[in-house]
Motif scaffolding. Sequence first.
Motif, PDB file in Angstrom:
ATOM      1  N   LEU A 102       0.855  -1.191   0.000  1.00 31.18           N
ATOM      2  CA  LEU A 102       0.000   0.000   0.000  1.00 31.18           C
ATOM      3  C   LEU A 102       0.886   1.235   0.000  1.00 31.18           C
ATOM      4  O   LEU A 102       2.033   1.197   0.436  1.00 31.18           O
ATOM      5  N   ARG A 103       0.335   2.314  -0.543  1.00 33.43           N
ATOM      6  CA  ARG A 103       1.078   3.569  -0.644  1.00 33.43           C
ATOM      7  C   ARG A 103       0.293   4.650   0.075  1.00 33.43           C
ATOM      8  O   ARG A 103      -0.892   4.859  -0.187  1.00 33.43           O
ATOM      9  N   THR A 123       6.798   6.350   0.235  1.00 29.65           N
ATOM     10  CA  THR A 123       5.437   6.292   0.787  1.00 29.65           C
ATOM     11  C   THR A 123       4.870   4.871   0.698  1.00 29.65           C
ATOM     12  O   THR A 123       3.704   4.644   1.033  1.00 29.65           O
ATOM     13  N   GLY A 124       5.671   3.930   0.239  1.00 31.52           N
ATOM     14  CA  GLY A 124       5.187   2.575  -0.005  1.00 31.52           C
ATOM     15  C   GLY A 124       5.560   1.601   1.110  1.00 31.52           C
ATOM     16  O   GLY A 124       6.654   1.677   1.681  1.00 31.52           O
ATOM     17  N   LEU A 127      -6.780   7.148   2.723  1.00 33.05           N
ATOM     18  CA  LEU A 127      -5.473   7.327   3.385  1.00 33.05           C
ATOM     19  C   LEU A 127      -4.365   6.566   2.658  1.00 33.05           C
ATOM     20  O   LEU A 127      -3.193   6.880   2.839  1.00 33.05           O
ATOM     21  N   TYR A 128      -4.750   5.573   1.868  1.00 32.66           N
ATOM     22  CA  TYR A 128      -3.723   4.829   1.113  1.00 32.66           C
ATOM     23  C   TYR A 128      -4.349   4.194  -0.118  1.00 32.66           C
ATOM     24  O   TYR A 128      -5.578   4.111  -0.237  1.00 32.66           O
ATOM     25  N   TYR A 129      -3.470   3.765  -1.004  1.00 28.12           N
ATOM     26  CA  TYR A 129      -3.881   3.078  -2.229  1.00 28.12           C
ATOM     27  C   TYR A 129      -3.217   1.704  -2.195  1.00 28.12           C
ATOM     28  O   TYR A 129      -2.009   1.611  -1.949  1.00 28.12           O
ATOM     29  N   ILE A 130      -3.990   0.672  -2.431  1.00 31.89           N
ATOM     30  CA  ILE A 130      -3.417  -0.678  -2.454  1.00 31.89           C
ATOM     31  C   ILE A 130      -2.723  -0.862  -3.806  1.00 31.89           C
ATOM     32  O   ILE A 130      -3.361  -0.717  -4.852  1.00 31.89           O
ATOM     33  N   GLN A 131      -1.426  -1.121  -3.767  1.00 33.67           N
ATOM     34  CA  GLN A 131      -0.669  -1.213  -5.030  1.00 33.67           C
ATOM     35  C   GLN A 131       0.457  -2.224  -4.890  1.00 33.67           C
ATOM     36  O   GLN A 131       1.173  -2.233  -3.873  1.00 33.67           O
TER      37      GLN A 131
END
Length: 462
Positions: free
Chosen positions: A35-36, A68-69, A88-92
Amino acid sequence: MITLPPSYVEQMRRQLGAESAAFLASYDAPRTQGLRLNPLKTGLLEKGLDRLELKSRFGLEPVPWCDTGFYYDEASRPGKHPFHAAGLYYIQEPSAMSAVELLAPEPGDIVLDLAGAPGGKSTHIAGKLRGAGLLVSNEIHPARARILSENIERFGIRNAIVTSASPPQLEERFPRFFDKIMVDAPCSGEGMFRKDPEAMDEWSPDHVTMCAARQSDILDSALAMLKTGGRLAYSTCTFNEKENEKVIAGLLQRYPSLRIERTERIWPHLQRGEGHFVCVLRLEEDPGTGRPALSAAAAKRPEGRPKRGAVRPEEEAIRLYEAFAADTLSPEERALPPGEPVLYGEQLYWLPHAAGCPLDRGWLQGLKVLRPGLHLGEVKKGRLEPAHALALSLPDASYATRVFDLPDESDAAERYLRGEALHTDEAAGGWTLVAVAGFPIGWGKLSGGQLKNHYPKGLRKP
Ligand SMILES: C[S@@+](CC[C@H](N)C(=O)[O-])C[C@H]1O[C@@H](n2cnc3c(N)ncnc32)[C@H](O)[C@@H]1O
């Protein structure tokens, strides 16, 4: 245990020689999850890990190539947590975080993400722009473009335009327009077989050849949109040299003024991530390829001027927004940044004007635009009903005058996300920002001891 296509195994043995045994063994290792964090949320990068206990909650460990990851523990399911709904975050996938780090967009840049859905690179780019500059985020397939647009909204991005166009359509509209371009190309996906075994079903040597031809076409369009001196990052999630090094070699032949700044590969047997390829290129001189690029002035389609004395519907809608903002938003949030209002039907957007960038609404005419900037709200019965995007775009809950702040792992937060009304002792009435642990997740309307739920129906949890 994954069964790989025999001709793929053969190809990788040829490509990697003695190293291929370690590479093929990596398919039996667990896949990686990442997540980022969102830098657009107040203090999240500085304090979020400890204050919100994100580190212990999700078992976070840093991804070495992205500050940020983080890797997360799959069992902790951060995608299901209300913090995800709060953007608050992006799953990546961790390797995919490398591409934007290498493109290195900076605040003020005018950036294009040409193949944007579902939004991993676009949200990453917008985080780096920190609200300054402009992102045009494009996805050719309409259904995927809608998902992209939702993710732009969830991440609270104000300075993005979401379009759904083919690369040639955009090329015609935006000649030599962008400082930085991300081309995260559709590819044969060899690097994703461990994460997504279904990606193998489509794989064949012929498919690889088709992908390579399509990638070259997409890159030609992208290059026509890159300013001289601009930077382009080409990335794929495949190991195939035909789609990576050979596509770049062809490009360098066609555009001799293009220079490679850096090439990186992520290998699952060498790093903690799935397979990825990134090549960063700089256009040193105008290639003057003879491709039919319009001049910037010709590409623009100015609109007719309104009759003198007539009030344009946008101006009226902005007055309604201002009345809403005066009641609901904190004084520092009420003033809109440089830009202009755009009305699509009853939906009011704020199209940002970035310094040094000529783009205004005339440039968007004739393009399929899903989100022409920040969605402010819908004009309804002489009032403005605030958009979900507006709530999510507030960096924290202190930007609203009335806030209903819910503990993040509470029953109330879950009920809000399911679309239920909440009870309250609050006597005040009116539009209220709903937050979890101080971060906005949507709107509600207080009246008679109840908070009416305005979380969008399409996003509600079952
Ligand atoms: C690897 S994915 C992009 C992932 C995205 N950048 C992200 O980080 O979330 C490639 C995208 O290219 C799109 N695509 C397919 N054919 C295309 C074409 N001819 N031109 C541009 N994009 C295309 C696909 O629909 C897909 O969404």
